[in-house]
Design a protein around this motif. Structure first.
Motif, PDB file in Angstrom:
ATOM      1  N   ASP A   9      -6.382   6.142  -5.618  1.00 39.27           N
ATOM      2  CA  ASP A   9      -4.940   6.800  -6.179  1.00 39.27           C
ATOM      3  C   ASP A   9      -3.783   6.942  -5.087  1.00 39.27           C
ATOM      4  O   ASP A   9      -2.846   7.777  -5.413  1.00 39.27           O
ATOM      5  CB  ASP A   9      -5.346   8.300  -6.616  1.00 39.27           C
ATOM      6  CG  ASP A   9      -6.013   9.061  -5.664  1.00 39.27           C
ATOM      7  OD1 ASP A   9      -5.999   8.740  -4.561  1.00 39.27           O
ATOM      8  OD2 ASP A   9      -6.373   9.979  -5.887  1.00 39.27           O
ATOM      9  N   GLY A  10      -4.031   6.356  -4.079  1.00 39.96           N
ATOM     10  CA  GLY A  10      -2.981   6.406  -2.910  1.00 39.96           C
ATOM     11  C   GLY A  10      -2.866   7.596  -2.267  1.00 39.96           C
ATOM     12  O   GLY A  10      -1.841   7.698  -1.399  1.00 39.96           O
ATOM     13  N   ASN A  68      -0.872   9.883   2.359  1.00 37.61           N
ATOM     14  CA  ASN A  68      -0.703  10.212   0.920  1.00 37.61           C
ATOM     15  C   ASN A  68       0.740   9.451   0.422  1.00 37.61           C
ATOM     16  O   ASN A  68       1.849   9.983   0.668  1.00 37.61           O
ATOM     17  CB  ASN A  68      -0.839  11.782   0.624  1.00 37.61           C
ATOM     18  CG  ASN A  68      -0.510  11.784  -0.787  1.00 37.61           C
ATOM     19  OD1 ASN A  68      -0.511  11.116  -1.688  1.00 37.61           O
ATOM     20  ND2 ASN A  68      -0.322  13.316  -1.120  1.00 37.61           N
ATOM     21  N   PHE A  69       0.368   8.224  -0.230  1.00 36.47           N
ATOM     22  CA  PHE A  69       1.688   7.677  -0.920  1.00 36.47           C
ATOM     23  C   PHE A  69       2.321   8.168  -1.865  1.00 36.47           C
ATOM     24  O   PHE A  69       3.282   7.791  -2.257  1.00 36.47           O
ATOM     25  CB  PHE A  69       1.099   6.065  -1.047  1.00 36.47           C
ATOM     26  CG  PHE A  69       0.555   5.300   0.308  1.00 36.47           C
ATOM     27  CD1 PHE A  69       1.133   5.397   1.352  1.00 36.47           C
ATOM     28  CD2 PHE A  69      -0.207   4.489  -0.136  1.00 36.47           C
ATOM     29  CE1 PHE A  69       0.668   4.873   2.260  1.00 36.47           C
ATOM     30  CE2 PHE A  69      -0.951   3.830   1.039  1.00 36.47           C
ATOM     31  CZ  PHE A  69      -0.582   3.804   2.295  1.00 36.47           C
ATOM     32  N   THR A  70       1.676   9.309  -2.544  1.00 35.08           N
ATOM     33  CA  THR A  70       2.176   9.870  -3.647  1.00 35.08           C
ATOM     34  C   THR A  70       3.265  11.122  -3.249  1.00 35.08           C
ATOM     35  O   THR A  70       3.802  11.752  -3.917  1.00 35.08           O
ATOM     36  CB  THR A  70       1.224  10.444  -4.712  1.00 35.08           C
ATOM     37  OG1 THR A  70       0.605  11.576  -4.062  1.00 35.08           O
ATOM     38  CG2 THR A  70       0.114   9.579  -5.144  1.00 35.08           C
ATOM     39  N   ASP A  71       3.356  11.299  -1.643  1.00 32.82           N
ATOM     40  CA  ASP A  71       4.049  12.292  -1.184  1.00 32.82           C
ATOM     41  C   ASP A  71       5.848  11.861  -1.442  1.00 32.82           C
ATOM     42  O   ASP A  71       6.207  10.846  -0.425  1.00 32.82           O
ATOM     43  CB  ASP A  71       3.723  12.475   0.166  1.00 32.82           C
ATOM     44  CG  ASP A  71       4.520  13.556   0.984  1.00 32.82           C
ATOM     45  OD1 ASP A  71       5.781  13.963   0.346  1.00 32.82           O
ATOM     46  OD2 ASP A  71       4.056  14.006   2.037  1.00 32.82           O
ATOM     47  N   LYS A  72       6.313  12.220  -2.356  1.00 34.42           N
ATOM     48  CA  LYS A  72       7.959  11.822  -2.508  1.00 34.42           C
ATOM     49  C   LYS A  72       8.891  12.200  -1.471  1.00 34.42           C
ATOM     50  O   LYS A  72       9.628  11.334  -1.082  1.00 34.42           O
ATOM     51  CB  LYS A  72       8.332  12.480  -3.684  1.00 34.42           C
ATOM     52  CG  LYS A  72       7.888  12.042  -5.083  1.00 34.42           C
ATOM     53  CD  LYS A  72       8.218  12.483  -6.278  1.00 34.42           C
ATOM     54  CE  LYS A  72       7.792  12.147  -7.589  1.00 34.42           C
ATOM     55  NZ  LYS A  72       7.441  10.763  -7.778  1.00 34.42           N
ATOM     56  N   GLN A 104       7.855   9.349   0.910  1.00 34.45           N
ATOM     57  CA  GLN A 104       8.622   7.974   0.498  1.00 34.45           C
ATOM     58  C   GLN A 104      10.089   8.045   0.621  1.00 34.45           C
ATOM     59  O   GLN A 104      10.620   6.955   1.045  1.00 34.45           O
ATOM     60  CB  GLN A 104       8.361   7.924  -1.100  1.00 34.45           C
ATOM     61  CG  GLN A 104       6.794   7.651  -1.485  1.00 34.45           C
ATOM     62  CD  GLN A 104       6.593   6.135  -1.453  1.00 34.45           C
ATOM     63  OE1 GLN A 104       7.468   5.335  -1.228  1.00 34.45           O
ATOM     64  NE2 GLN A 104       5.283   5.751  -1.691  1.00 34.45           N
ATOM     65  N   ALA A 105      10.581   9.003   0.344  1.00 31.06           N
ATOM     66  CA  ALA A 105      12.212   9.364   0.511  1.00 31.06           C
ATOM     67  C   ALA A 105      12.819   9.173   2.097  1.00 31.06           C
ATOM     68  O   ALA A 105      13.641   8.444   2.130  1.00 31.06           O
ATOM     69  CB  ALA A 105      12.735  10.446   0.135  1.00 31.06           C
ATOM     70  N   VAL A 106      11.888   9.470   3.197  1.00 30.12           N
ATOM     71  CA  VAL A 106      12.678   9.555   4.431  1.00 30.12           C
ATOM     72  C   VAL A 106      12.196   8.002   5.034  1.00 30.12           C
ATOM     73  O   VAL A 106      12.641   7.678   6.192  1.00 30.12           O
ATOM     74  CB  VAL A 106      11.953  10.627   5.645  1.00 30.12           C
ATOM     75  CG1 VAL A 106      12.339  11.881   5.028  1.00 30.12           C
ATOM     76  CG2 VAL A 106      10.546  10.421   5.624  1.00 30.12           C
ATOM     77  N   ARG A 107      11.278   7.311   4.521  1.00 34.55           N
ATOM     78  CA  ARG A 107      10.807   6.130   5.164  1.00 34.55           C
ATOM     79  C   ARG A 107      11.732   4.814   4.519  1.00 34.55           C
ATOM     80  O   ARG A 107      11.655   4.594   3.152  1.00 34.55           O
ATOM     81  CB  ARG A 107       9.251   5.649   4.873  1.00 34.55           C
ATOM     82  CG  ARG A 107       8.505   6.677   5.781  1.00 34.55           C
ATOM     83  CD  ARG A 107       8.621   6.081   7.443  1.00 34.55           C
ATOM     84  NE  ARG A 107       7.576   6.480   8.034  1.00 34.55           N
ATOM     85  CZ  ARG A 107       7.615   8.144   8.261  1.00 34.55           C
ATOM     86  NH1 ARG A 107       8.662   8.879   8.475  1.00 34.55           N
ATOM     87  NH2 ARG A 107       6.606   8.556   8.920  1.00 34.55           N
ATOM     88  N   PHE A 135       3.529   3.866  -5.771  1.00 29.54           N
ATOM     89  CA  PHE A 135       2.796   5.288  -5.737  1.00 29.54           C
ATOM     90  C   PHE A 135       3.912   6.698  -5.709  1.00 29.54           C
ATOM     91  O   PHE A 135       3.404   7.520  -6.168  1.00 29.54           O
ATOM     92  CB  PHE A 135       1.881   5.556  -4.810  1.00 29.54           C
ATOM     93  CG  PHE A 135       0.657   4.615  -4.654  1.00 29.54           C
ATOM     94  CD1 PHE A 135      -0.387   5.153  -6.010  1.00 29.54           C
ATOM     95  CD2 PHE A 135       0.363   3.710  -3.954  1.00 29.54           C
ATOM     96  CE1 PHE A 135      -1.357   4.253  -5.865  1.00 29.54           C
ATOM     97  CE2 PHE A 135      -0.916   2.844  -3.860  1.00 29.54           C
ATOM     98  CZ  PHE A 135      -1.918   3.176  -4.864  1.00 29.54           C
ATOM     99  N   GLY A 136       4.846   6.108  -5.251  1.00 35.47           N
ATOM    100  CA  GLY A 136       6.072   7.368  -5.330  1.00 35.47           C
ATOM    101  C   GLY A 136       6.807   7.365  -6.707  1.00 35.47           C
ATOM    102  O   GLY A 136       7.733   8.263  -6.559  1.00 35.47           O
ATOM    103  N   ASN A 137       6.763   6.735  -7.553  1.00 35.35           N
ATOM    104  CA  ASN A 137       7.286   6.785  -8.761  1.00 35.35           C
ATOM    105  C   ASN A 137       6.596   7.608  -9.973  1.00 35.35           C
ATOM    106  O   ASN A 137       5.446   7.778  -9.812  1.00 35.35           O
ATOM    107  CB  ASN A 137       7.542   5.326  -9.440  1.00 35.35           C
ATOM    108  CG  ASN A 137       8.245   4.266  -8.342  1.00 35.35           C
ATOM    109  OD1 ASN A 137       8.977   4.708  -7.772  1.00 35.35           O
ATOM    110  ND2 ASN A 137       7.759   3.092  -8.619  1.00 35.35           N
TER     111      ASN A 137
END
Ligand code: HEC
Length: 149
Positions: A79-80, A96-100, A103-106, A147-149
């Motif tokens: 589940d990433g 944790n790739f589901t951490d929005k 995802q936004a800062v990288r 995973f971030g979507n």
């Protein structure tokens, strides 16, 4: 009387433990937002752009690599979300790739730098070029992004 004293002590001890746990959880969440690429390389890394478009076919290719030859799944999970209980893991937990917020800062370039160099001081190893070609790394990153979507 003695029993009451013991009960109160137990409650305080329990609260203290809880307090420690809450503060380390918050600190860990914040620390994943800190850049992983060293300051003298981050500017260049941020200019690297994924040459492959995020199409369902390319994401599927990345998923295949994630579950297959690059064994990303063994630490980051199906589940990433990142597994927290891997025996022998030292230091930081798998991301944790589901951490929005993360995802936004990288940028994609920073993530690509990680696949080339690993995240120094952690169990996140380098995969390019020993395990993955650069093209494969870009595909697996399309899957990581999904995973971030
Ligand atoms: C042995 C366990 C392990 C495997 C296998 C693994 N990772 Fe990781 N990964 C980690 C750990 C631990 C971290 C956290 C490192 C940190 O906080 O700096 C991490 C972090 C990351 C990050 C985030 C870096 C950042 O900038 O925050 C990305 C992206 C990533 N891994 C992708 C992958 C991909 C893609 C694969 C497969 C090619 C993979 N990982 C395989 C353990 C692993």
């Amino acid at each position: 009387m003695r029993d009451n004293g013991l009960t109160i002590k137990t409650i305080f001890f329990g609260l203290a433990l809880l307090g420690v746990n809450i503060s380390t959880t918050l600190a860990a969440d914040q620390s994943v937002l800190q850049p992983r690429v060293p300051v003298n390389q981050i500017e260049e890394a941020r200019t690297w752009v994924n040459p492959f478009p995020s199409t369902p076919e390319n994401i599927e290719k990345g998923k295949h690599i994630f579950h297959g030859k690059a064994f990303c799944v063994t630490c980051h999970g199906r589940d990433g979300k990142g597994l927290g209980n891997i025996p022998g893991l030292v230091g930081k937990l798998p991301r944790n790739f589901t951490d929005k917020a993360w995802q936004a800062v990288r940028t994609d370039g920073e993530l690509f730098w990680i696949l080339k160099n690993g995240s120094p001081g952690t169990d996140m190893a380098s995969f390019v070029p020993l395990v993955l070609t650069e093209d494969e790394a870009w595909h697996v990153l399309l899957y990581v992004r999904s995973f971030g979507n």
